[in-house]
Scaffold this active site. Structure first.
Site, PDB file in Angstrom:
ATOM      1  N   LYS A  57       3.070  10.608   8.127  1.00 35.74           N
ATOM      2  CA  LYS A  57       2.404  10.180   9.360  1.00 35.74           C
ATOM      3  C   LYS A  57       2.991  10.800  10.624  1.00 35.74           C
ATOM      4  O   LYS A  57       2.644  11.903  11.002  1.00 35.74           O
ATOM      5  CB  LYS A  57       2.362   8.652   9.433  1.00 35.74           C
ATOM      6  CG  LYS A  57       1.371   8.029   8.440  1.00 35.74           C
ATOM      7  CD  LYS A  57       1.121   6.572   8.722  1.00 35.74           C
ATOM      8  CE  LYS A  57       0.142   5.948   7.736  1.00 35.74           C
ATOM      9  NZ  LYS A  57      -1.251   6.371   7.922  1.00 35.74           N
ATOM     10  N   ASP A 105       9.349   2.977   1.392  1.00 34.80           N
ATOM     11  CA  ASP A 105       8.164   3.641   1.914  1.00 34.80           C
ATOM     12  C   ASP A 105       8.121   3.380   3.415  1.00 34.80           C
ATOM     13  O   ASP A 105       7.722   2.309   3.859  1.00 34.80           O
ATOM     14  CB  ASP A 105       6.924   3.081   1.215  1.00 34.80           C
ATOM     15  CG  ASP A 105       5.625   3.685   1.716  1.00 34.80           C
ATOM     16  OD1 ASP A 105       5.615   4.265   2.821  1.00 34.80           O
ATOM     17  OD2 ASP A 105       4.605   3.562   1.009  1.00 34.80           O
ATOM     18  N   PHE A 161       0.859  -1.185   0.000  1.00 39.87           N
ATOM     19  CA  PHE A 161       0.000   0.000   0.000  1.00 39.87           C
ATOM     20  C   PHE A 161       0.890   1.228   0.000  1.00 39.87           C
ATOM     21  O   PHE A 161       1.730   1.404   0.888  1.00 39.87           O
ATOM     22  CB  PHE A 161      -0.923   0.032   1.216  1.00 39.87           C
ATOM     23  CG  PHE A 161      -1.883   1.198   1.188  1.00 39.87           C
ATOM     24  CD1 PHE A 161      -3.095   1.105   0.528  1.00 39.87           C
ATOM     25  CD2 PHE A 161      -1.555   2.397   1.804  1.00 39.87           C
ATOM     26  CE1 PHE A 161      -3.972   2.177   0.472  1.00 39.87           C
ATOM     27  CE2 PHE A 161      -2.430   3.478   1.761  1.00 39.87           C
ATOM     28  CZ  PHE A 161      -3.637   3.370   1.097  1.00 39.87           C
TER      29      PHE A 161
END
Length: 399
Positions: A251, A222, A138
């Site tokens: 985040k 990532d 993802f």
């Protein structure tokens, strides 16, 4: 106005791409949040690994309040002190050093978009036209980041997507078969968070680094979910001897204030030229001041070490509960995945919420736990009690 009233307003006002909310939250403090009906919840999801300092941390509140009183935003025609400070801090904590460069965006998906452009610039003599990603990965929901996301169900409604992207199995054999000198970049999550906190096979990341170097490809990691101390080091890749060419972050950087970043290492730092990418809000004074405050507090308070302690204690608690429903404990530090023996993750997450505990089910057979990095023994004991009740209620319902 109670939760049902808010839900009705939400359904009237918000785009249908969002599911109905579990609750309408109105305040938080530390590792707890309260809804409009006065119910208190232990937040062991932290906004999906975002709220590293929990809620309403005084360091973040003070930094944002002071910054908004001076400069909240300037265009990218100008620089600001907090922007440069955060860029230099990211170069230091990632290990990119003096040869590293930082691009600021507003989210993880935007950081990935910048990384896709970086990959496209790595064409060599023109033959590097392929980008590799992993099945079940993802990377975001924008059209570019969705092209990399290895979940067919998320992609199919929006195809055709970015050409040249290929999704491979997460095995060294598949990696070796796919990598050659036509690959511009390979994108890898050190831990697949949205897949249920799945660890990579032993040696996978190291072999990816070797093959990328051999073929002139970029290794782009990532660490949007795994970064910022969550796994017990600043970044998960730092637990290996692998160094990436670029690192996508977001985040936890600013503890809930929207920000993303792409950090480049070595020769990859020379690929972007002026005018090839930009962002109106990326790196603005408010977001970067928040980032400096959060990263500074993580360092000052020893929260990276605390993430390791949280992980060890959560493992022990879950082992001690001893439910036959828990087949596997995955992840590192304060990013934990539970593999279930039955596909009842949604029901277990709902039972936890009913008992005042926020966790989530990324799929039918996995639970994700990602508490704030500030939690201590009191919160862990509260987790034990609430999670045990959730498991017991699920068993009773099954009977």
């Amino acid at each position: 106005m109670d939760t049902n009233d808010w839900r009705e307003r939400f359904g009237d006002a918000m785009m249908g791409s969002l599911a109905p909310p579990l609750a309408m939250l109105e305040r938080g403090e530390g590792a707890h949040v309260w809804d409009v009906d006065g119910n208190r919840y232990l937040d062991f999801l932290a906004g999906i690994a975002v709220n590293a300092l929990g809620h309403a941390h005084p360091v973040l509140v003070d930094a944002v309040s002071r910054q908004v009183a001076t400069l909240a935003h300037v265009s990218n025609y100008f620089a600001s002190p907090p922007q440069l400070e955060l860029a230099e801090r990211l170069r230091r904590i990632t290990g990119a050093g003096d040869a590293g460069r930082v691009f600021f965006a507003n989210s993880g998906a935007e950081a990935i978009e910048a990384a896709i452009k970086l990959a496209r610039l790595n064409r060599g003599d023109g033959r590097r036209t392929r980008i590799l990603s992993l099945i079940n990965s993802f990377h975001g929901r924008t059209m570019g980041s969705l092209s990399l996301t290895g979940k067919t169900a998320l992609r199919e409604a929006f195809e055709p997507l970015l050409p040249g992207v290929e999704h491979i199995d997460t095995t060294i054999e598949a990696l070796e078969a796919a990598m050659d000198d036509t690959v511009a970049a390979i994108f890898i999550e050190p831990i697949k968070g949205e897949a249920g906190v799945l660890d990579l096979p032993e040696g996978f990341l190291r072999r990816a680094r070797e093959l990328a170097t051999e073929n002139g490809s970029l290794l782009i990691l990532d660490e949007i979910q795994t970064g910022v101390g969550r796994t017990g080091t600043w970044f998960a890749f730092q637990q290996t001897d692998v160094v990436p060419d670029a690192l996508a972050l977001a985040k936890g950087i600013a503890g809930g204030v929207p920000i993303g970043a792409l950090v480049t290492f070595g020769a990859a730092s020379e690929l972007f030229q002026p005018g090839q990418h930009g962002s109106t809000f990326g790196g603005n004074p408010l977001a970067t001041a928040a980032g400096n405050a959060v990263l500074g507090e993580i360092e000052r308070a020893g929260l990276i070490e605390n993430a390791s302690a949280i992980g060890a204690k959560l493992h022990a608690i879950i082992d001690d509960i001893g439910s036959p429903l828990i087949a596997e404990i995955r992840g590192q530090g304060a990013l934990i995945g539970l593999g279930l023996s039955q596909p009842v993750a949604g029901a277990l997450s709902a039972a936890a919420f009913a008992n005042g505990l926020i966790i989530n089910a990324p799929n039918d057979s996995s639970i994700r736990i990602a508490p704030p990095l500030i939690v201590g023994d009191a919160e862990l004991q509260e987790f034990r009690e609430k999670f045990s009740l959730a498991l017991q209620s699920l068993t009773l319902d099954a009977k």
